[in-house]
Design a protein around this motif. Structure first.
Motif, short mmCIF file in Angstrom:
data_model
loop_
_atom_site.label_atom_id
_atom_site.label_comp_id
_atom_site.label_asym_id
_atom_site.label_seq_id
_atom_site.Cartn_x
_atom_site.Cartn_y
_atom_site.Cartn_z
N ASP A 1 0.98 -1.36 0.14
CA ASP A 1 -0.09 -0.17 0.02
C ASP A 1 0.90 1.60 -0.16
OD1 ASP A 1 -1.94 -1.10 0.27
OD2 ASP A 1 -2.65 -0.97 2.24
N ALA A 2 1.62 1.03 0.58
CA ALA A 2 2.52 1.95 0.81
C ALA A 2 3.42 2.33 -0.67
CB ALA A 2 4.10 2.30 1.93
N GLU A 3 3.83 1.92 -1.41
CA GLU A 3 4.50 1.79 -2.54
C GLU A 3 3.65 2.32 -3.51
OE1 GLU A 3 7.49 1.28 -3.58
OE2 GLU A 3 8.82 -0.52 -2.32
N THR A 4 2.27 2.08 -3.65
CA THR A 4 1.09 2.23 -4.61
C THR A 4 1.33 3.55 -4.44
OG1 THR A 4 -0.40 1.32 -3.29
CG2 THR A 4 -0.02 0.02 -5.28
N ASN A 5 0.57 4.02 -2.73
CA ASN A 5 0.61 5.47 -2.42
C ASN A 5 1.94 5.99 -2.51
OD1 ASN A 5 -0.10 7.77 -0.78
ND2 ASN A 5 0.85 7.00 1.08
N MET A 6 3.05 6.24 -2.88
CA MET A 6 4.08 7.08 -2.81
C MET A 6 3.83 6.97 -4.48
SD MET A 6 7.12 8.96 -1.50
CE MET A 6 8.03 9.39 -2.99
N ILE A 7 3.80 5.98 -5.37
CA ILE A 7 3.61 6.31 -6.30
C ILE A 7 2.44 6.93 -7.56
CG2 ILE A 7 3.29 5.57 -8.87
CD1 ILE A 7 4.55 2.48 -8.41
N SER A 8 1.69 7.01 -6.71
CA SER A 8 0.72 8.08 -6.55
C SER A 8 0.36 9.94 -6.07
CB SER A 8 -1.24 7.85 -5.63
OG SER A 8 -1.14 6.89 -6.13
N LYS A 9 1.63 9.45 -5.30
CA LYS A 9 1.96 11.09 -5.02
C LYS A 9 3.13 11.44 -6.07
CE LYS A 9 1.81 10.06 0.36
NZ LYS A 9 1.37 11.16 0.01
N LEU A 10 3.84 10.97 -6.73
CA LEU A 10 4.64 11.22 -7.76
C LEU A 10 4.04 11.33 -9.10
CD1 LEU A 10 7.18 8.60 -7.12
CD2 LEU A 10 7.83 11.27 -6.70
N LYS A 11 2.82 10.67 -8.94
CA LYS A 11 2.17 10.83 -10.24
C LYS A 11 1.35 12.30 -9.84
CE LYS A 11 -1.61 8.76 -13.01
NZ LYS A 11 -2.92 7.68 -13.07
N GLU A 12 0.67 12.40 -9.15
CA GLU A 12 -0.06 14.15 -8.57
C GLU A 12 0.89 14.67 -8.48
OE1 GLU A 12 -3.18 15.83 -5.04
OE2 GLU A 12 -1.98 13.41 -5.11
N ALA A 13 2.48 14.59 -8.15
CA ALA A 13 3.06 15.95 -8.53
C ALA A 13 3.62 16.06 -10.04
CB ALA A 13 4.09 15.34 -7.60
N CYS A 14 3.67 14.84 -10.62
CA CYS A 14 5.08 15.13 -12.59
C CYS A 14 3.84 14.38 -13.51
CB CYS A 14 6.18 14.89 -11.55
SG CYS A 14 7.14 15.52 -10.86
N GLY A 15 2.55 14.11 -13.14
CA GLY A 15 1.92 13.86 -14.51
C GLY A 15 2.36 12.25 -14.35
#
Length: 769
Positions: free
Chosen positions: A474-488
């Motif tokens: 969950d933490a892994e997917t959460n981190m990727i979601s945060k990066l996606k939100e920040a950079c697309g």
């Protein structure tokens, strides 16, 4: 004393009629408290009505009473009555004016208010009694455009203003200002008196062009103007003296208190209209006039972290034009300086290489401190947030650790992220992990070279997924979601595909086990290695085969050949490249003496290949081990060194180096506190080489990114000036990294050589389709 009204006069006798009315008006004016009986009231009302409707005019001037000539009509009779009333009011107010001269200060205010209340109350009664005059003669005169004609009540106010007010107003205001000054000095005053004075001044604001409307002109000129002047003078004197005798912090407290007092004063007894000019006046004197002094104190308050006083300074300077501008630049400089100092301190304190966590914590410590200051003291104001962001961007990307480049910060941030998301002996609570990831994104926001973070992050993510040592999916997917939100989407596309490959591999392994169980009998299944395979798409995973040959142990070869047969049956035409450097396994150490439970050795595939050779021999020379594994010596030696360091193997002679002539034997007396012994430890030389390879990949990717951006721009524009193309290229890719102008020019030259672009006249470039 009782005033007895005479009987109503003959309606045609103007002199007698006015005499009768004058007695009634005087009684109302002087003895209103005693009341007017109904008979008297109706007598006056009837006399006015009869007087205004009389068709016979008798009389002339008599005893100072204005009369009329004969046969002038009802409307002219109304004029007689109006003029007589006006003359009466003039005499009445002249008498009050004389009486006022015997009063001073608060006594004058009491006298003025008492007379005003009596006069205006009487005016309402008189207005009602003269209602017929208002309704007919006054209305007709106003409709015909006559000037200086008012209804009876308004006439009373006009006369007060013209006869009494203009001569008494300065003395009244002087008394008012004295009372206000007393209150400012801490004395208690009768606030209701000032409120009555204000209401009086407001009531006297009559629109000369329309008697039915009112203005604040009288109030503004006679009350507001002198009040503001006196206020400015008072605070100029007080603030100058207070600053000379007290600290800046104490002055700010004083100024804030005074501003609040003046604001309250408006609600207590001043007219709401004065709020804006009063606050403007006070701010000019108390804040603008001393703003250089306040700004000089700003740095001292910052250095000593005086949040409450900084908040007070912000509130004061925020109320004047451009009051905060100089502070924002000072704040930005201060935060940048603190950030650089904090990084330098932790860098100097590091014994060897700076730990990623230590570095990131040093950055966050400064950001957290000043983010709190901005939120609490500066009310989260956007301009201070921008100053904070500018400062953080500077010390995050250019500091003692980064030295000349800005790529070290994203590298360390990615490594710190890896340490958080990787399984470790210390279990981290889900909430704590989420908070830490949020802090990671705080620093990430300021990173200029986001492509560097992406490369290092994708490599560490790949290892976590391959080795199945993520602390939390969950933490892994959460981190990727945060990066996606920040950079697309594009920034995280490959990262998400890596997760998909892992999931597909799980299903593939399940199918393989079913296939294998049908192929082998029960006895062979028991003897077979229990493998787990991961099929990783070449285009999505940042992994490359090792730069060395490797002869896999026979036990593994048999297993992976069986899997290849299964895989190629399902996917014909594909190619599998084995990444041996990422493989690992477990060996049972059945040879060790004096142990009830055999140790399980957790090893890399290279270590497995070395140890399995000892199934057939007691001692093996270095040269044979190297030849049997077919590894390069640079790769082989560190892995062998780990086995010797942890005493799984003994070097003969003891303390001999890994070189030709040295022999190795199993340590039958191996001991460990743990039943499972992890020997698959990261090799520093490999890590260093991996970092270097990553940076080389970043440079190559940047060249491609710049070229693709240039082609994309030129394809849409067709023609473009060289300078404009450079600027547009920077604008398009600065979200990933900040390109250097010489590198962009070099990319343009390469595209010209490849005939994607061509040079036109002057500095212009053209797109070649």
């Amino acid at each position: 004393m009782t005033i007895t009204m005479p009987p109503p006069p003959n309606k045609d006798d103007l002199v007698a009629t006015w005499s009768f009315l004058e007695i009634g008006v005087e009684r109302i004016m002087r003895n209103l408290r005693e009341g007017v009986d109904m008979g008297t009231y109706m007598g006056i009302y009837t006399a006015v009505h009869n007087f205004c409707t009389s068709q016979k005019a008798v009389g002339a001037s008599h005893g100072g009473i204005i009369g009329t000539s004969s046969h002038r009509g009802a409307h002219l009779l109304g004029e007689d009555l109006y003029k007589n009333l006006k003359l009466y009011l003039f005499k009445h107010l002249s008498a009050i004016l004389e009486q006022s001269k015997t009063h001073e200060d608060e006594a004058l205010l009491s006298f003025y208010i008492r007379e005003w209340n009596r006069y205006t109350t009487a005016a309402k009664y008189t207005n009602h009694l003269f209602r017929y005059l208002n309704r007919h003669w006054v209305k007709r005169e106003i409709d015909e455009g006559k000037k200086d004609i008012y209804d009876v009540y308004t006439l009373h106010l006009v006369q007060w203003r013209e006869v009494l007010f203009k001569d008494i107003t300065e003395k009244v205001m002087a008394a008012v200002l004295k009372m206000v000054e007393k209150q400012r000095n801490g004395e208690t005053i009768e606030q209701a008196q000032i409120k009555s004075i204000v209401d009086s001044f407001v009531s006297l604001g009559l629109d000369e062009t329309d008697s039915t409307k009112s203005t604040l002109d009288v109030y503004r000129f006679h009350f507001e103007k002198p009040f503001l002047t006196a206020t400015r003078t008072y605070y100029e004197n007080e603030s100058s003296q207070f600053v000379a005798e007290n600290s800046v912090v104490e002055y700010m407290k004083k100024a804030e208190t005074r501003l609040e007092e003046e604001k309250d004063r408006v609600g207590l007894y001043l007219h709401p209209d004065i709020m804006s000019p009063l606050m403007k006046n006070c701010l000019e004197v108390l804040v603008t006039g001393h703003s250089p002094l306040l700004r000089d104190e700003f740095q001292v308050l910052l250095d000593n972290d005086r949040q409450e006083d900084l908040a007070r300074m912000y509130r004061l300077l925020n109320r004047i034009v451009d009051g905060l501008d100089p502070l924002r630049s000072r704040f930005e400089h201060h935060v940048r300086k603190c950030g650089l100092a904090n990084v330098e301190k932790v860098a100097a304190g590091a014994e060897k290489e700076l730990e990623p966590k230590t570095y990131v914590d040093a950055l966050l410590e400064v950001h957290t401190q000043y983010q709190k200051l901005v939120d609490d003291a500066f009310n989260g104001e956007s301009e201070f947030v921008r100053s904070l962001d500018n400062a953080c961007k500077e010390f995050v990307n250019r500091n003692k650790v980064c030295k000349t480049g800005s790529t070290h910060s994203p590298e360390l941030l990615a490594k710190y992220t890896d340490s958080l998301l990787k399984k470790s002996a210390k279990s981290v609570e889900e909430a704590d992990l989420e908070a830490s990831l949020g802090q990671i994104m705080t620093v990430f926001k300021y990173i200029e070279d986001k492509d560097v973070f992406q490369k290092f992050y994708s490599r560490t993510l790949a290892k976590r997924l391959v080795h199945a040592n993520s602390a939390s999916e969950d933490a892994e997917t959460n981190m990727i979601s945060k990066l996606k939100e920040a950079c697309g989407y594009e920034y995280t596309n490959k990262l998400q595909r890596m997760f998909q490959d892992i999931q597909i591999s799980k299903d593939l392994n399940s199918n393989y086990k079913d296939w294998q169980s049908k192929l082998l009998d029960d006895e062979d299944l028991k003897k077979a290695v229990d493998p787990h395979y991961q099929i990783l798409g070449t285009g999505f995973w940042p992994l490359q085969p090792a730069n060395t040959n490797f002869a896999a142990p026979a036990e593994i070869v048999k297993t992976y050949k069986r899997f290849e047969s299964f895989y190629f049956d399902k996917h014909s035409g594909r190619k599998l490249t084995w990444l041996w450097q990422l493989c690992k396994g477990e060996l049972k150490a059945n040879y060790i003496k004096n142990t009830k439970i055999p140790y399980t050795l957790m090893v890399s595939t290279y270590q497995m290949a070395i140890l399995l050779l000892f199934n057939d021999q007691e001692e093996i020379p270095y040269e044979e081990l190297l030849a049997a594994t077919m590894l390069n010596a640079e790769v082989f030696d560190p892995y062998l060194g780990v086995l010797v360091k942890y005493k799984v193997l003994n070097a003969i002679p003891e303390d001999a180096k890994a070189e030709p002539g040295t022999r190795y034997a199993l340590n039958y007396n191996f001991k460990s506190k743990k039943v499972k012994v992890n020997l698959n430890i990261a090799i520093k030389s490999e890590s260093k080489q991996e970092v270097e390879d990553t940076h080389k990949t970043i440079e190559e990717d940047r060249k491609l990114l710049m070229q693709s951006a240039i082609v994309r721009i030129m394809k849409s524009r067709k023609k473009m000036k060289h300078v404009q193309l450079v600027q547009e290229t920077i604008s398009q890719i600065k979200s990933r990294f900040t390109p250097k102008i010489p590198d962009i020019k070099k990319s343009i030259d390469q595209l010209i050589e490849k005939e994607y672009l061509e040079r036109l006249e002057g500095e212009e470039l053209g797109y070649v389709a």
